[in-house]
Design an enzyme around this catalytic site. Structure first.
Site, PDB file in Angstrom:
ATOM      1  N   SER A 156      -5.801  10.443  36.950  1.00 20.56           N
ATOM      2  CA  SER A 156      -5.013   9.247  36.678  1.00 20.56           C
ATOM      3  C   SER A 156      -3.929   9.571  35.665  1.00 20.56           C
ATOM      4  O   SER A 156      -4.063  10.550  34.895  1.00 20.56           O
ATOM      5  CB  SER A 156      -5.918   8.142  36.126  1.00 20.56           C
ATOM      6  N   TYR A 213     -12.267   3.865  30.579  1.00 15.37           N
ATOM      7  CA  TYR A 213     -11.641   4.445  31.775  1.00 15.37           C
ATOM      8  C   TYR A 213     -10.844   5.687  31.393  1.00 15.37           C
ATOM      9  O   TYR A 213     -10.925   6.724  32.069  1.00 15.37           O
ATOM     10  CB  TYR A 213     -10.746   3.401  32.433  1.00 15.37           C
TER      11      TYR A 213
END
Length: 255
Positions: free
Chosen positions: A146, A159
């Site tokens: 990501s 996250y």
């Protein structure tokens, strides 16, 4: 000298978390480049609907419903796939989730949930598949990372931690398994329009911030991830190992 091939004919790809969103788009891209697909998720009905859609496009698709956060279930599923469908040549570790909560309010069980889904599963499936690939001396593993493997946003610290760890696990896989013939790389999306980001897309403040923050001045379309996935899965990436390929419209290049 001929250019290396980007085609995936004759190869089989397992894509975790692929009944929708980014995983589905990656599967579609690999399939249209010639790969036989194995879709994974926990909901068999969703998997079958996804498979029907891809088969209607002429692709070869199988489904396997198993929980990637359970190591025993993963091992059984990988053994079954290899015995019944043949070798897994390409693995895309895509299963993931997030929760947006200030860190001081984050529940401990939700921390563990995110780590199981985003990180443990990558290790469980990656290790189980690598053990099959290593005797063959070849294989491609793509871990979905990501922009938050590098950059932070408020309310997403767990996250971020999981995706930062995914980046380094990818590099560790390359270091350990590269000498054994495997290429292990990461694909790091920026902000893409999916069902999981719909609330953010519809939030005028966030939408304006994102468009202003991204040099390409727009959200990504999930189909735009396919080229990178095909490249990393193909012979064209035969000397690419331990790399994190950002597909983010330039977000990580810009202050």
């Amino acid at each position: 000298m001929n250019a290396p091939s980007f085609r995936l004919d004759g190869r089989q790809a397992l894509i975790t978390g692929s009944s929708g969103g980014i995983g589905f788009a990656l599967a579609r891209g690999l399939g249209h480049s010639g790969a036989r697909l194995i879709l994974n998720g926990r909901n068999l009905d969703k998997l079958e609907k996804a498979a029907i859609q891809l088969r209607s496009e002429g692709l070869s698709v199988s489904t396997r419903a198993f929980d990637v956060t359970q190591s025993h279930a993963v091992q059984l599923a990988v053994d079954e796939i290899e015995n019944e469908l043949g070798a897994i040549d390409i693995l895309v570790n895509n299963a993931g989730m997030t929760r947006r909560v200030p860190l001081q309010d984050f529940e401990v069980e939700h921390w563990h949930e995110i780590m199981r889904t985003n990180l443990d599963s990558m290790f469980f499936v990656g290790q189980a598949v690598a053990r099959k690939m290593i005797p063959r001396g070849r294989g491609k593993i793509i871990n979905i990372c990501s922009v938050q493997s590098e950059l932070g946003r408020p309310g997403t610290a767990p996250y971020m931690a999981s995706k930062g760890a995914a980046k380094m696990l990818t590099k560790g896989m390359a270091v350990d398994w590269g000498p054994l013939g495997l290429q292990c790389n990461g694909l790091a999306p920026g902000y893409f329009k999916t069902e999981l980001t719909e609330k953010l897309v519809n939030d005028p403040v966030f939408n304006d911030w994102l468009i202003g923050r991204t040099p390409s001045r727009r959200w990504g379309d999930v189909a735009e991830l396919s080229g990178a996935a095909v490249f990393l899965s193909s012979d064209a990436a035969s000397f690419v190992n331990g790399h994190i390929l950002f597909v983010d419209g330039g977000m990580t290049a810009s202050l």
